[in-house]
Design a protein around this motif. Structure first.
Motif, PDB file in Angstrom:
ATOM      1  N   ARG A  98       0.720  -1.428  -0.030  1.00 14.21           N
ATOM      2  CA  ARG A  98       0.076  -0.117   0.084  1.00 14.21           C
ATOM      3  C   ARG A  98       1.110   1.391   0.011  1.00 14.21           C
ATOM      4  N   PRO A 142      -7.860   1.555  -3.352  1.00 17.35           N
ATOM      5  CA  PRO A 142      -7.570   0.080  -3.109  1.00 17.35           C
ATOM      6  C   PRO A 142      -7.004  -0.512  -4.432  1.00 17.35           C
ATOM      7  N   ARG A 154       2.143   6.560   0.779  1.00 17.43           N
ATOM      8  CA  ARG A 154       1.052   5.793   0.934  1.00 17.43           C
ATOM      9  C   ARG A 154       0.139   5.760  -0.226  1.00 17.43           C
ATOM     10  N   TYR A 188      -3.359  -0.620  -4.889  1.00 10.73           N
ATOM     11  CA  TYR A 188      -2.540  -1.626  -4.121  1.00 10.73           C
ATOM     12  C   TYR A 188      -1.966  -2.436  -5.266  1.00 10.73           C
TER      13      TYR A 188
END
Length: 423
Positions: free
Chosen positions: A203, A213, A209, A216
């Protein structure tokens, strides 16, 4: 990265003999892996033992001394590993003294108390064989193996795989852990061969960061498709994930450790209640569940203020907690609860409120001076004022302590002054 619980009275075994350097899982020489494997030689092990309690402030002198008798590269690797072990103690406890780490591994691996919790739940599902994809240095893998699960651990980094092999060996778990260096989508994970799959996607990207999703690695949709084919599955996601991104056939669990939210997990399988939401507080293991509960009413601040645990807030279970406490919100948009009755709960910290006033810096400063408050704890939700800036401006002074909440009450900027209800 999963871990499994070990009884507190289990003695720490003596360090396992260092495994012989191996090129297993590597198609060609890798300088990083070679430098790490040098630490597993008898000479490397002696260096690590010597550095077990060293003070990083003395690193220059220690390095100079050790380089008189050892190659500079080996000394550098040993010092780096010693630093990582000291950092990892907060996550892995005494096991960190025997384990091996990478900088990313220390930062991103699951802390043991969380992995132990997850592994216990996996075992309760009857899982005996599991594939841990994106396993990292093995936080979850090692916990699962400790709990008796046989684990195929997959990661694409040769260095990470070498570190995990060494960790499994050092902790006496090598017979339950198979490490495979590969892309996770290249490893066949099928029912029958595995009872469950655990996926901990990367992630972080080049800019820090990753919050989407689908950004990812691998994407959440890929992991959800894999989970749908397996009897049981657990997918680790960022705790700030939008609730709309949670699949409707999953149970979502948010986990906090000592009040700090650490992660969220999506659970799939026959024993899962689709759409359910759970907040788990570790190390005690207290859990609150729900989902879809109507929001409680909002109103003026009463005698007590409850500050829900972050896992309760992130899981959107504030309404369920309000019902347990017979409490209401101070504002429809703020996760503070208030009630006239004090009810003990592990899911929130309670404060006795002495003053509820419109936000006014001069009034607050005068109130603190009048009550001789020198230790001021500042908390905020829904206020643009930064705690450190407020402390600087009010300059608290005196023998007493207090807590001030900067928030909104029924839409208006408000300051609440009080103290912890437990003393």
């Amino acid at each position: 990265m999963a871990r499994v619980a070990v009884p507190d009275d289990t003695p720490n075994p003596a360090p396992a003999p260092a495994p012989a350097p191996s090129s297993q899982g590597r198609a060609a020489a890798d300088p990083e892996v070679d430098a790490f494997l040098a630490l597993l030689t008898p000479t490397g092990q002696r260096l690590l033992t010597e550095l077990r309690d060293y003070d990083p402030a003395d690193e220059l002198a220690v390095a100079t001394r050790l380089r008189r008798d050892h190659p500079a590269g080996l000394v550098s690797a040993a010092l780096g590993q010693a630093r990582l072990r000291q950092r990892a103690a907060a996550k892995f406890g005494q096991d960190a003294e025997r384990m091996y780490f990478t900088p990313d591994g220390v930062e991103q691996s699951t802390r043991r108390v969380v992995a132990d919790h997850r592994a216990a739940r996996v075992v309760a599902l009857g899982v005996r064989r599991l594939a841990d994809l994106c396993c990292g240095i093995g936080g979850d893998t090692l916990a699962l193996a400790r709990a008796g699960v046989r684990v195929l651990a997959v990661d694409r980094s040769p260095l990470t795989c070498a570190v995990l092999r060494a960790n499994a060996e050092a902790l006496g778990l090598a017979d339950r852990v198979e490490v495979r260096c590969a892309e996770v989508d290249e490893v066949p994970v099928v029912p029958g061969e595995f009872d469950a799959v655990f996926v901990d996607p990367a992630r972080r990207g080049g800019r820090g960061r990753v919050f989407d999703p689908e950004a990812y690695s691998p994407p959440l949709s890929w992991a959800v498709e894999l989970a749908a084919r397996m009897p049981n599955a657990a997918l680790k996601i960022a705790p700030g994930v939008p609730h709309e991104a949670v699949p409707k056939d999953a149970e979502a669990e948010w986990i906090s450790v000592n009040g700090e939210v650490k992660e969220a997990v999506l659970w799939f399988g026959a024993d899962v209640t689709p759409g359910a939401v759970r907040a788990t507080l570790l190390p005690a293991g207290d859990t609150i569940t729900g989902g879809g509960h109507p929001a409680p009413p909002a109103g003026p601040v009463l005698r007590y203020l409850y500050e829900p645990d972050g896992a309760v807030v992130r899981s959107h279970l504030v309404a369920e907690l309000a019902e347990q406490l017979g409490a209401r919100l101070v504002d429809p948009t703020i996760a503070y609860l208030t009630a006239d009755e004090l009810r003990p709960t592990p899911f929130a910290r309670a404060y006795q409120i002495t003053d509820a006033l419109p936000f006014n810096l001069k009034r607050l400063k005068a109130l603190l001076r009048e009550r001789e408050v020198g230790t001021l704890t500042v908390k905020k939700r829904g206020s643009p004022v930064e705690p450190e800036e407020l402390r600087r401006r009010v300059r608290p002074k005196g023998p007493n302590s207090a807590t001030v909440f900067l928030t909104r009450v029924e839409g208006a900027p408000t300051m609440l002054l009080g103290r912890p209800a437990d003393g």
